[in-house]
Every structure is written in C-alpha cells, then in structure tokens.
Enzyme design. Structure first.
Site, PDB file in Angstrom:
ATOM      1  N   ARG A  27      78.518   1.334 -15.754  1.00  0.00           N
ATOM      2  CA  ARG A  27      78.224   2.334 -14.724  1.00  0.00           C
ATOM      3  C   ARG A  27      79.075   2.092 -13.501  1.00  0.00           C
ATOM      4  NH1 ARG A  27      71.912   2.579 -13.632  1.00  0.00           N
ATOM      5  NH2 ARG A  27      72.615   3.568 -11.746  1.00  0.00           N
ATOM      6  N   THR A  66      74.065   6.617  -5.013  1.00  0.00           N
ATOM      7  CA  THR A  66      75.411   6.072  -4.828  1.00  0.00           C
ATOM      8  C   THR A  66      76.223   6.919  -3.837  1.00  0.00           C
ATOM      9  OG1 THR A  66      75.944   7.231  -6.816  1.00  0.00           O
ATOM     10  CG2 THR A  66      75.724   4.852  -6.999  1.00  0.00           C
ATOM     11  N   GLY A 120      73.234  -3.622  -3.547  1.00  0.00           N
ATOM     12  CA  GLY A 120      72.082  -3.920  -2.683  1.00  0.00           C
ATOM     13  C   GLY A 120      71.518  -2.723  -1.918  1.00  0.00           C
ATOM     14  N   ARG A 128      80.269  14.845  -1.997  1.00  0.00           N
ATOM     15  CA  ARG A 128      78.809  14.766  -2.111  1.00  0.00           C
ATOM     16  C   ARG A 128      78.182  14.516  -0.731  1.00  0.00           C
ATOM     17  NH1 ARG A 128      74.195  12.135  -4.760  1.00  0.00           N
ATOM     18  NH2 ARG A 128      74.890  12.710  -6.827  1.00  0.00           N
ATOM     19  N   ALA A 142      74.543  -1.894  -7.886  1.00  0.00           N
ATOM     20  CA  ALA A 142      74.423  -3.363  -7.727  1.00  0.00           C
ATOM     21  C   ALA A 142      75.071  -3.890  -6.458  1.00  0.00           C
ATOM     22  CB  ALA A 142      74.971  -4.092  -8.956  1.00  0.00           C
ATOM     23  N   ARG A 161      45.795 -26.952  16.036  1.00  0.00           N
ATOM     24  CA  ARG A 161      45.371 -26.992  14.632  1.00  0.00           C
ATOM     25  C   ARG A 161      46.520 -26.787  13.636  1.00  0.00           C
ATOM     26  NH1 ARG A 161      43.253 -22.673  17.406  1.00  0.00           N
ATOM     27  NH2 ARG A 161      43.124 -20.584  16.508  1.00  0.00           N
ATOM     28  N   GLU A 181      47.543 -17.536  17.288  1.00  0.00           N
ATOM     29  CA  GLU A 181      46.520 -16.620  16.799  1.00  0.00           C
ATOM     30  C   GLU A 181      46.247 -15.496  17.790  1.00  0.00           C
ATOM     31  OE1 GLU A 181      45.346 -15.052  14.640  1.00  0.00           O
ATOM     32  OE2 GLU A 181      43.562 -15.894  13.705  1.00  0.00           O
ATOM     33  N   ARG A 216      47.273 -20.957   6.304  1.00  0.00           N
ATOM     34  CA  ARG A 216      46.550 -21.179   7.550  1.00  0.00           C
ATOM     35  C   ARG A 216      46.471 -22.678   7.790  1.00  0.00           C
ATOM     36  NH1 ARG A 216      41.022 -18.018   7.128  1.00  0.00           N
ATOM     37  NH2 ARG A 216      40.697 -19.006   9.159  1.00  0.00           N
ATOM     38  N   HIS A 217      46.140 -23.058   9.025  1.00  0.00           N
ATOM     39  CA  HIS A 217      45.895 -24.467   9.343  1.00  0.00           C
ATOM     40  C   HIS A 217      44.714 -24.957   8.505  1.00  0.00           C
ATOM     41  CE1 HIS A 217      42.442 -22.854  11.431  1.00  0.00           C
ATOM     42  NE2 HIS A 217      43.252 -21.901  11.854  1.00  0.00           N
ATOM     43  N   HIS A 269      47.891 -18.698  11.286  1.00  0.00           N
ATOM     44  CA  HIS A 269      46.486 -18.337  11.496  1.00  0.00           C
ATOM     45  C   HIS A 269      46.147 -17.079  10.694  1.00  0.00           C
ATOM     46  CE1 HIS A 269      46.421 -21.057  15.022  1.00  0.00           C
ATOM     47  NE2 HIS A 269      47.690 -20.700  15.099  1.00  0.00           N
ATOM     48  N   ASN A 294      36.425 -23.755  13.330  1.00  0.00           N
ATOM     49  CA  ASN A 294      36.103 -23.107  12.053  1.00  0.00           C
ATOM     50  C   ASN A 294      34.722 -23.543  11.599  1.00  0.00           C
ATOM     51  OD1 ASN A 294      39.452 -23.436  10.678  1.00  0.00           O
ATOM     52  ND2 ASN A 294      38.515 -21.703  11.711  1.00  0.00           N
TER      53      ASN A 294
HETATM   54  O1  F6P Z   1      38.004 -17.383  12.688  1.00  0.00           O
HETATM   55  C1  F6P Z   1      39.307 -17.802  12.620  1.00  0.00           C
HETATM   56  C2  F6P Z   1      40.255 -16.845  13.309  1.00  0.00           C
HETATM   57  O2  F6P Z   1      41.569 -17.323  13.135  1.00  0.00           O
HETATM   58  C3  F6P Z   1      39.965 -16.641  14.815  1.00  0.00           C
HETATM   59  O3  F6P Z   1      40.530 -17.585  15.653  1.00  0.00           O
HETATM   60  C4  F6P Z   1      40.493 -15.241  15.043  1.00  0.00           C
HETATM   61  O4  F6P Z   1      39.972 -14.647  16.205  1.00  0.00           O
HETATM   62  C5  F6P Z   1      40.024 -14.568  13.783  1.00  0.00           C
HETATM   63  O5  F6P Z   1      40.155 -15.519  12.747  1.00  0.00           O
HETATM   64  C6  F6P Z   1      40.825 -13.332  13.423  1.00  0.00           C
HETATM   65  O6  F6P Z   1      40.140 -12.638  12.409  1.00  0.00           O
HETATM   66  P1  F6P Z   1      39.345 -11.278  12.741  1.00  0.00           P
HETATM   67  O7  F6P Z   1      40.391 -10.369  13.289  1.00  0.00           O
HETATM   68  O8  F6P Z   1      38.791 -10.831  11.430  1.00  0.00           O
HETATM   69  O9  F6P Z   1      38.263 -11.526  13.751  1.00  0.00           O
END
Ligand code: F6P
Length: 511
Positions: free
Chosen positions: A188, A125, A47, A131, A45, A312, A351, A246-247, A417, A253
């Site tokens: 223990r 332990t 960690g 040991r 215990a 975004r 992204e 995600r946004h 993203h 999109n």
């Molecule tokens: O389509 C949305 C998105 O975030 C893109 O901007 C990015 O290129 C893509 O997804 C990443 O996903 P994958 O690697 O499957 O193309």
C-alpha cells in the site's frame, strides 16, 4: 492596628453568590473562538491515526472543545468491506476511495455546521494536492480555519515499528495473518508513493512532522492551531508504558479524613516496600527472551519516578533506589548517564485541595456544611470546595503533566492521589470528563497504561491484598455518590475491565 477576631485575609475576594467561583475554570469559558478543521496527510504507517486520535482527545478533555475524528478508512470498510487488499489503493480504485472520502467529508461538514466552537479531523492519506484542494473547497462555505498536518517518515526503523505495532493492529488487519498484513501495508505504501505530493504553501496553514523530530510550521495562527502545534510537538509513536499508583495507606486514610499531609501507616510502609520491589523488577527492568536459548535476559533500563509534594507520596517512594545505570545514547546522538528513578516531586500532582473541608471525614462535611455537601453531590466535576479546588481546576493544572507524559519515552512511575489519578486515567482511557470523578483508583494497586494508536491498554497489579490491609478507610461512603451520577460511575467501572495480577514479592512474575 489590631485586626478584628474574624480577620482572615485571602489572596482574592470571593464574589458573592451561591458558591461563586473566583477563578475562571477550564471549560467554563472557552478561550477558542474559531472552529478548526484538521486535514491529516501522509503515507500509511507514518503515525497519522495516532496523532489524530491524541489531538481529538486532548482538545475535548483539556480545552473543553467538542471534537470529532473521521477516519476515511472506517467509511471505506463499511462501504466496501472489512479487508481491502493493497490493490484497492491503486489508481484503478480511486473512484471508490473518493466515495469513502466524500462520505466522511459529509459527516465532517454536518458536525462543523453545528453551533459552538468545535474541531473536526479528517484522517486519511490525502496524498495528492488535488484531493486536499477538493476537501478545502468542499468546506470553504463553513468559514472555519483549516490546518493540514503532514506526517513524513523516512526512518526505516520507525516505519517498521509503525507497521508492526500500530498499523497491523488497526481494524482492517486485525484478523489477517501477520506476515500477509505486513506485506500488504508495504505494498500500500508503494502504491501511494507513486502519487504522493508533499504539503507546501499551496496547502495553506500546515504542520509537517518529519520522523517526530523535525517540525515545520507554516502560518498556523490562532488559539486552537497554536495549541495543536504545541501538543503535536510533544507526541511520538514509540512504545512506552507508564504506571499510576496512589500513595500507601496514610494516617488520614485510616481515619477516613480527606486531604491533609499525613505520613504513612505500617500498612502504607509495607506497600511502599513492595512498590520498590515492583519498581526494580518490573518498571525499571527490560525483560527480553534470547531467541536461541529461550532464556530471559533482564537488564535495568532508564525509568522515571514522579511524586506529588505531599508527605504520603514521598514516603511511598522512599524505598525505591536511585541507581546509576550505564550511559546510553538518545536518538539525537547525545550520550547520557541515567540515574534510575531519580525522584521528582511535582506540585501539579498534589491532591485536589478540599479547602475548608480539608481534614474532615465525609460524614463531618455533611454535618458541618450540608449545603456544600449537597452541591458536590449535584455536580462533582465542577463543584469547587470553599477556598479549595474542583476537579475542573485540577484538570487545568494537570495539562503540563499530560504533555510531559505524552513526550516521555521511558517508563514513568507516578505516585499520586485518588483525584489526580482519576483525571490522568480518564484522559488516557478516553472517558468523558463527567465520568472522571468516579473512576475507581484503589489503594495498593499499580495501574499500567500503554497508549496505542487506537486507545490505551491497561493492566493492574495488586501489591497488597485487602486482607493484609485490614481496614483501609477508603471505602467511599454511599452518600458521597449522587444518585444521578451513579450511572456515570457504573459506566466508568464497566469501561474499565482491568486485567488484575497479584504481584508476588518472593517470586516476581515476568509478564
Ligand atoms: O480520601 C482520599 C482522597 O485522596 C482525599 O484526600 C481526596 O479529597 C479524595 O480522595 C478525592 O476523592 P473524592 O473526589 O471522591 O472525594
């Protein structure tokens, strides 16, 4: 002097050859040259298993070094039965304990003998110097580096927490009555205390972690030991959660285009409002039950908000309020005033950059760059877009983010993203890197992750339904999924069996 029409200066010259990569990519050429054996040491215990698991994960995911964790308790359970009463941990049973240790040691040796840089971790332990010396002598012929990691815990509150939330959920106690299990762990610990010898210079290189606050590092040299030292200094075993979303739906999109820096659509803004509601009522709200009255007490709690630097994600976080909450004390005694959800835009969370393909649809990429498209189909993890990035490159820039998540104690809401969250999710859920590019991270969903000593649990909250979204332009075209990777994608999907909750704005549920 005027430049030729095709003049296009780039930061570095791209080497010739098929999709040649100008930069060294993580995992492509490992910097580590020496094998490393880690011997865990510490009372029950404190960690140890949590640390050992996290190190193994970090090393294989970020350093691309093969790692193996050998838990002596697993060998003990398979040799002598699932539940061992605390009596098993007295001097009388030391022969059986040594047998379990030998079995784990045998497997560790077999693993370390193989070619290539690798890290083996012996989790037990290992309380006596005798040991630890025996282990060291048994592996000496391998000529690996050896590092002892000792966990010391004299903070009663932390021990109590470790017993109740970590130890009692380990395989040996899963089906045992909670109070019985609690008493058994305590017993223990007492048995081991009689024989415990703390680590010192005679153990060679070591890291001593005291209450996850004080760290003593002795003679830990070399690339891998230094990486391990830095990593463990960011760890803690306190309970915490973090959230990936995600946004909201972006203009790109909707058009099915990748990358870019577009703003949100109406549906995206609707999601952003719901996310603010979710953040205030769930992420930043501590819900406790009054033991006497059974009533729910809701208190705002410190919470963090990270976005990428792209429009975004910032627009998605725009309705989340930054409220000052009453000052509180850190465990080091410092008093702080907390601004809840004070936003932090981090470039590392941007992204995956698709280079020359940025702003195109998958269909357009296939038509315009058929060879590139086919290469990505072949190997989505290492494929790098011309003048852009690969998932491997992104992994490299996510390492500091992972360290921040590991060390943070407050809930973090990360508005990011698809590509980014796939990697963060795969790391915490223990998925192999090859599966990461196929993890399903849908729009309009918040993924709640709770890292534990033995893995990570997940819950998903659906903030907007598919009907409300109408067309989200996010369905990956079948052609973007290479046949040979469909198996990996399927396995990633199966390993994640999320518990999905609909989030009702008018009537937020208390989970
Ligand atoms: O389509 C949305 C998105 O975030 C893109 O901007 C990015 O290129 C893509 O997804 C990443 O996903 P994958 O690697 O499957 O193309």
């Amino acid at each position: 002097m005027s430049q030729p029409a095709d003049y296009n200066p780039t930061p570095h010259v791209i080497p010739e050859g098929e999709n040649a990569t100008p930069l060294e990519v993580v995992g492509g050429d490992c910097t580590a040259t020496e094998k490393l054996i880690i011997i865990m040491c510490g009372l029950p215990a404190t960690g140890k298993t949590h640390i050992a698991n996290r190190i193994a994960r970090y090393i294989s995911f970020f350093l691309a070094v093969e790692s193996k964790l050998l838990n002596v308790g697993d060998y003990r359970r398979s040799l002598f039965g699932v539940i061992s009463p605390s009596d098993f941990f007295t001097h009388a049973s030391s022969n059986q304990r040594e047998l379990a240790c030998d079995a784990a040691l045998g497997e560790l040796t077999d693993f370390m003998k193989q070619d290539g840089v690798r890290v083996g971790i012996l989790d037990s332990t290992n309380c006596t110097r005798e040991r630890r010396t025996r282990i060291r002598e048994a592996v000496a012929f391998l000529k690996c580096k050896v590092l002892v990691i000792e966990t010391v815990c004299d903070n009663e509150e932390l021990i109590e927490h470790n017993i109740r939330t970590i130890k009692m959920n380990t395989p040996g106690y899963r089906n045992v009555d909670r109070e019985e299990a609690y008493k058994d762990v305590k017993k223990r610990r007492e048995n081991y205390m009689d024989i415990y010898e703390t680590v010192d210079e005679r153990d060679g290189s070591y890291i001593k972690i005291i209450n996850f606050q004080t760290f003593i590092v002795h003679n830990a040299r070399g690339y891998l030991p230094q990486k391990v030292v830095h990593f463990v200094m960011n760890l803690h075993t306190l309970p915490r959660v973090f959230y990936l979303t995600r946004h909201g739906q972006s203009d790109y999109n909707l058009l099915g285009k990748i990358g870019g820096d577009s703003g949100l659509t109406d549906a995206g803004r609707k999601f952003a409002r719901r996310l603010a509601d979710f953040a205030h009522n769930h992420v930043g709200m501590k819900v406790e039950k009054d033991e006497e009255t059974g009533e729910e007490k809701r208190t705002p709690q410190p919470a963090r908000l990270w976005t990428s630097t792209l429009r975004r994600t910032k627009e998605t976080a725009q309705y989340i309020k930054h409220t000052k909450i009453p000052a509180f004390k850190w465990d080091n005694g410092d008093e702080v005033e907390w601004i809840q959800f004070q936003g932090r835009a981090r470039r590392n969370l941007d992204e995956l950059y698709a280079g020359v393909c940025d702003g195109l649809t998958y269909k357009e990429i296939e038509e315009k760059y058929p060879e590139e498209f086919a290469r990505r189909q072949e190997d989505k993890l290492t494929y790098r877009y011309p003048r852009g990035e690969s998932y491997m490159d992104v992994t490299l820039r996510l390492e500091p983010i992972i360290l921040d998540i590991e060390r943070t104690r407050e809930p973090i809401l990360i508005v990011g993203h698809q590509g980014i969250h796939r990697l963060l999710y795969a790391y915490f859920m223990g998925l192999p890197r090859e599966q990461a590019p196929y993890v399903n991270i849908p729009l309009n969903t918040v993924i709640e992750l709770t890292p534990l000593a033995y893995g990570c649990t997940e819950k998903r909250y659906l903030l907007l339904s598919k009907e409300e979204m109408m067309c989200d332009g996010q369905d990956e075209p079948v052609t973007s999924m290479p046949v040979k990777h469909q198996e990996a994608a399927e396995s990633a999907r199966q390993q994640s069996t999320p518990d999905v909750h609909a989030w009702d704005v008018m009537n937020p549920p208390s989970f």
